[in-house]
Design a protein around this motif. Sequence first.
Motif, PDB file in Angstrom:
ATOM      1  N   ALA A  22       0.828  -1.212   0.000  1.00  9.74           N
ATOM      2  CA  ALA A  22       0.000   0.000   0.000  1.00  9.74           C
ATOM      3  C   ALA A  22       0.861   1.261   0.000  1.00  9.74           C
ATOM      4  O   ALA A  22       0.591   2.220  -0.736  1.00  9.74           O
ATOM      5  CB  ALA A  22      -0.925  -0.006   1.220  1.00  9.74           C
ATOM      6  N   VAL A  23       1.920   1.241   0.818  1.00  3.41           N
ATOM      7  CA  VAL A  23       2.800   2.409   0.899  1.00  3.41           C
ATOM      8  C   VAL A  23       3.530   2.610  -0.432  1.00  3.41           C
ATOM      9  O   VAL A  23       3.616   3.726  -0.958  1.00  3.41           O
ATOM     10  CB  VAL A  23       3.809   2.247   2.067  1.00  3.41           C
ATOM     11  N   ALA A  24       4.035   1.493  -0.994  1.00  2.00           N
ATOM     12  CA  ALA A  24       4.752   1.591  -2.264  1.00  2.00           C
ATOM     13  C   ALA A  24       3.851   2.147  -3.359  1.00  2.00           C
ATOM     14  O   ALA A  24       4.271   2.981  -4.177  1.00  2.00           O
ATOM     15  CB  ALA A  24       5.291   0.218  -2.659  1.00  2.00           C
ATOM     16  N   GLU A  25       2.605   1.727  -3.381  1.00  2.00           N
ATOM     17  CA  GLU A  25       1.665   2.224  -4.387  1.00  2.00           C
ATOM     18  C   GLU A  25       1.495   3.739  -4.259  1.00  2.00           C
ATOM     19  O   GLU A  25       1.507   4.462  -5.253  1.00  2.00           O
ATOM     20  CB  GLU A  25       0.300   1.535  -4.217  1.00  2.00           C
ATOM     21  N   ALA A  26       1.351   4.192  -3.034  1.00  2.00           N
ATOM     22  CA  ALA A  26       1.137   5.626  -2.808  1.00  2.00           C
ATOM     23  C   ALA A  26       2.385   6.426  -3.172  1.00  2.00           C
ATOM     24  O   ALA A  26       2.309   7.483  -3.817  1.00  2.00           O
ATOM     25  CB  ALA A  26       0.753   5.872  -1.348  1.00  2.00           C
ATOM     26  N   VAL A  27       3.543   5.919  -2.781  1.00  2.99           N
ATOM     27  CA  VAL A  27       4.799   6.620  -3.030  1.00  2.99           C
ATOM     28  C   VAL A  27       5.083   6.688  -4.530  1.00  2.99           C
ATOM     29  O   VAL A  27       5.448   7.748  -5.062  1.00  2.99           O
ATOM     30  CB  VAL A  27       5.965   5.919  -2.280  1.00  2.99           C
ATOM     31  N   CYS A  28       4.901   5.574  -5.218  1.00  6.83           N
ATOM     32  CA  CYS A  28       5.145   5.524  -6.673  1.00  6.83           C
ATOM     33  C   CYS A  28       4.385   6.621  -7.396  1.00  6.83           C
ATOM     34  O   CYS A  28       4.924   7.288  -8.271  1.00  6.83           O
ATOM     35  CB  CYS A  28       4.678   4.188  -7.243  1.00  6.83           C
ATOM     36  N   ALA A  29       3.139   6.775  -7.025  1.00  4.90           N
ATOM     37  CA  ALA A  29       2.288   7.705  -7.757  1.00  4.90           C
ATOM     38  C   ALA A  29       2.600   9.155  -7.417  1.00  4.90           C
ATOM     39  O   ALA A  29       2.566  10.026  -8.292  1.00  4.90           O
ATOM     40  CB  ALA A  29       0.823   7.404  -7.457  1.00  4.90           C
ATOM     41  N   CYS A  30       2.922   9.405  -6.152  1.00  6.30           N
ATOM     42  CA  CYS A  30       2.927  10.803  -5.700  1.00  6.30           C
ATOM     43  C   CYS A  30       4.306  11.384  -5.433  1.00  6.30           C
ATOM     44  O   CYS A  30       4.529  12.571  -5.657  1.00  6.30           O
ATOM     45  CB  CYS A  30       2.074  10.946  -4.449  1.00  6.30           C
ATOM     46  N   HIS A  31       5.244  10.585  -4.912  1.00  9.80           N
ATOM     47  CA  HIS A  31       6.558  11.131  -4.603  1.00  9.80           C
ATOM     48  C   HIS A  31       7.570   9.990  -4.542  1.00  9.80           C
ATOM     49  O   HIS A  31       7.931   9.525  -3.455  1.00  9.80           O
ATOM     50  CB  HIS A  31       6.523  11.890  -3.264  1.00  9.80           C
ATOM     51  N   PRO A  32       8.035   9.528  -5.705  1.00 12.94           N
ATOM     52  CA  PRO A  32       8.878   8.325  -5.715  1.00 12.94           C
ATOM     53  C   PRO A  32      10.174   8.494  -4.923  1.00 12.94           C
ATOM     54  O   PRO A  32      10.977   9.383  -5.208  1.00 12.94           O
ATOM     55  CB  PRO A  32       9.183   8.108  -7.198  1.00 12.94           C
ATOM     56  N   VAL A  33      10.331   7.638  -3.923  1.00 11.52           N
ATOM     57  CA  VAL A  33      11.592   7.505  -3.185  1.00 11.52           C
ATOM     58  C   VAL A  33      11.735   5.996  -2.943  1.00 11.52           C
ATOM     59  O   VAL A  33      10.751   5.254  -3.095  1.00 11.52           O
ATOM     60  CB  VAL A  33      11.562   8.232  -1.809  1.00 11.52           C
ATOM     61  N   PRO A  34      12.931   5.506  -2.572  1.00 10.03           N
ATOM     62  CA  PRO A  34      13.054   4.073  -2.299  1.00 10.03           C
ATOM     63  C   PRO A  34      12.154   3.653  -1.127  1.00 10.03           C
ATOM     64  O   PRO A  34      12.096   4.345  -0.107  1.00 10.03           O
ATOM     65  CB  PRO A  34      14.535   3.904  -1.932  1.00 10.03           C
ATOM     66  N   VAL A  35      11.481   2.530  -1.318  1.00  7.64           N
ATOM     67  CA  VAL A  35      10.672   1.937  -0.242  1.00  7.64           C
ATOM     68  C   VAL A  35      11.163   0.512  -0.029  1.00  7.64           C
ATOM     69  O   VAL A  35      11.160  -0.289  -0.958  1.00  7.64           O
ATOM     70  CB  VAL A  35       9.164   1.921  -0.602  1.00  7.64           C
ATOM     71  N   TYR A  36      11.642   0.213   1.166  1.00  5.35           N
ATOM     72  CA  TYR A  36      12.090  -1.138   1.500  1.00  5.35           C
ATOM     73  C   TYR A  36      11.031  -1.767   2.377  1.00  5.35           C
ATOM     74  O   TYR A  36      10.586  -1.171   3.352  1.00  5.35           O
ATOM     75  CB  TYR A  36      13.439  -1.085   2.235  1.00  5.35           C
ATOM     76  N   ARG A  37      10.643  -2.978   2.005  1.00  2.86           N
ATOM     77  CA  ARG A  37       9.549  -3.629   2.721  1.00  2.86           C
ATOM     78  C   ARG A  37      10.071  -4.747   3.611  1.00  2.86           C
ATOM     79  O   ARG A  37      10.651  -5.720   3.135  1.00  2.86           O
ATOM     80  CB  ARG A  37       8.539  -4.204   1.724  1.00  2.86           C
ATOM     81  N   VAL A  38       9.860  -4.588   4.897  1.00  2.00           N
ATOM     82  CA  VAL A  38      10.228  -5.639   5.851  1.00  2.00           C
ATOM     83  C   VAL A  38       8.956  -6.387   6.238  1.00  2.00           C
ATOM     84  O   VAL A  38       7.954  -5.779   6.636  1.00  2.00           O
ATOM     85  CB  VAL A  38      10.904  -5.038   7.109  1.00  2.00           C
TER      86      VAL A  38
END
Lengths: 314, 272
Positions: free
Chosen positions: A258-274
Amino acid sequence: MKKIATRDAYGKALVELGRENPDVVVLDADLAKSTKTIEFAKHFPERFFDMGIAEQNMIGTAAGLAAAGKIPFCSTFAIFATGRAFEIIRNSVAYSRLNVKIAASHAGITVGEDGGSHQSVEDIALMRSLPNMTVLVPADAVETRAAVRAAAQIQGPVYIRLGRPGVPVLHGDDFHFEPGRAVVMREGDDATIIATGIMVATALEAAGLLEQEGIGVRVVNMHTIKPLDEEAVIAAARETGVIVTAEEHSVIGGLGGAVAEAVCACHPVPVYRVGLPDVFGESGKPGELLEKYGLTAAHLAARVREAVTKKGRR
Amino acid sequence: MDGEKIKRLEEKARKIRRHIIRMTGAAGSGHPGGSLSSADIVTALYFEVMRIDPQNPRWPDRDRFVLSKGHAAPVLYAALAERGFFSVEDLLTLRRLGSPLQGHPDMKKLPGVEMSTGSLGQGLACANGMALAARLDGRDYRVYVLLGDGEIQEGMVWEAAMAAAHYRLDNVTAFLDHNGLQIDGPVARVMSVEPVAEKWRAFGWDVQVIDGHSMEEILQAVEKARAVRGKPQMIVAETVKGKGVSFMENMVEWHGVAPKPDEVERALAELA
């Protein structure tokens, strides 16, 4: 720090709710002692329905109760509530936006010794995919009570994810819970951990470790996966430049997704998923499993450290 | 029994069958076979049995009808329109974009629809929930359910059957539209559900077996069912798929295929 299982807080909150609202009814599928709905059953036997080991029928019955004006809370283990009964939740509940609450306990790998068959690591993904569904993952006992009360106020289906083990109490009694509004638990500029459920306490611990190294970490408690607080996510992306998500769930489709989807669309930065790396769990003590699958403060801190280093090189 | 009443209901059932043919014909798709087989049951419920008020579709004390075999939506829509829940002209919008008459019933879109159905096997559990709510609220409404005979292959139906008996839901009356056919062929060949009456009885239900096209038998069975205490009631209705249209009767091909314009004309002539 004082530890209380979210399922215990759920049992108490239900009794309180039952006292205030005569329309609240509770259904369970032969796990009332484990999910703690037994507390409600003791106080309000006429409003408690044990449906036996038949989760599909439990959800369908709740749909009918809701259609007739009741506010049913359905409980069993998360794996059965969302997995076994998925299509009933979709077609009999979510499709018609019926006022059914699904409060599932024993989510994630901290189920422990029962093993992978009983450890739900895909329930957030399943519930999040359904239109009309609100998805709440409380971090502690205080938040659980608030989530249960909020769920009763929401007109429509709500999924509440609860756990088996005791978890630290993070909030004071003055805590204000607003569904869809993330809580910044501590500030920091170098990175953000967005955590949900039991991983919020772990994230705070990790942030403490990193502080000693001079890395400032913001910790966002994302207690509502849907609707996601995109504002908080975008602010984290913009202001700290890198995000690490932490959840006791598969890295596919849950908080990280969910976070990656939001970030991709609005403000792309690296997202690491644990989280669980696309695998099923196994038997073991909860602590051992959290260690094995990297859901400890030390592991999380290592991932953040790595993320911050990579961010510097960009 | 009152002959005039029977005649009136039979004429209404014929009218509902005509609607089913026109609707599915206009839509170019839909399920005429199982709509026609249950037309007499649905007519009896909506025009004689149930306590309902089309002007007040959310009346708390109304009787409820759950069409568990949701693909028979045309028969439900025709009955609701004829009963005055919405305009008869709307029937011809069946399955069109923007129409409240969805391919399968949607309670959020159409007044009078008590539960969204279509995915088979789910309706009885929902009906049980309504019946439990009636008990909690001290209301005396009844909940009627229509199941298909292919539908009862779904395991969830039996979970619900068990629960209705366990909770002694004597305010639930179910009909089984026992027309013997499902999409892939005769129920007996695809996956036998027999012996149905014995199965429901073994699950703790009061069971009657009737001719599902005899208005008199339907009304008598409902009367008997209402008098049962402490048990849910199943009325196994022996029916003919496609009933009323000679070239559709007992033809599995008419489960989910709409009549073409010339077939609509022939069917309407038979139902005149």
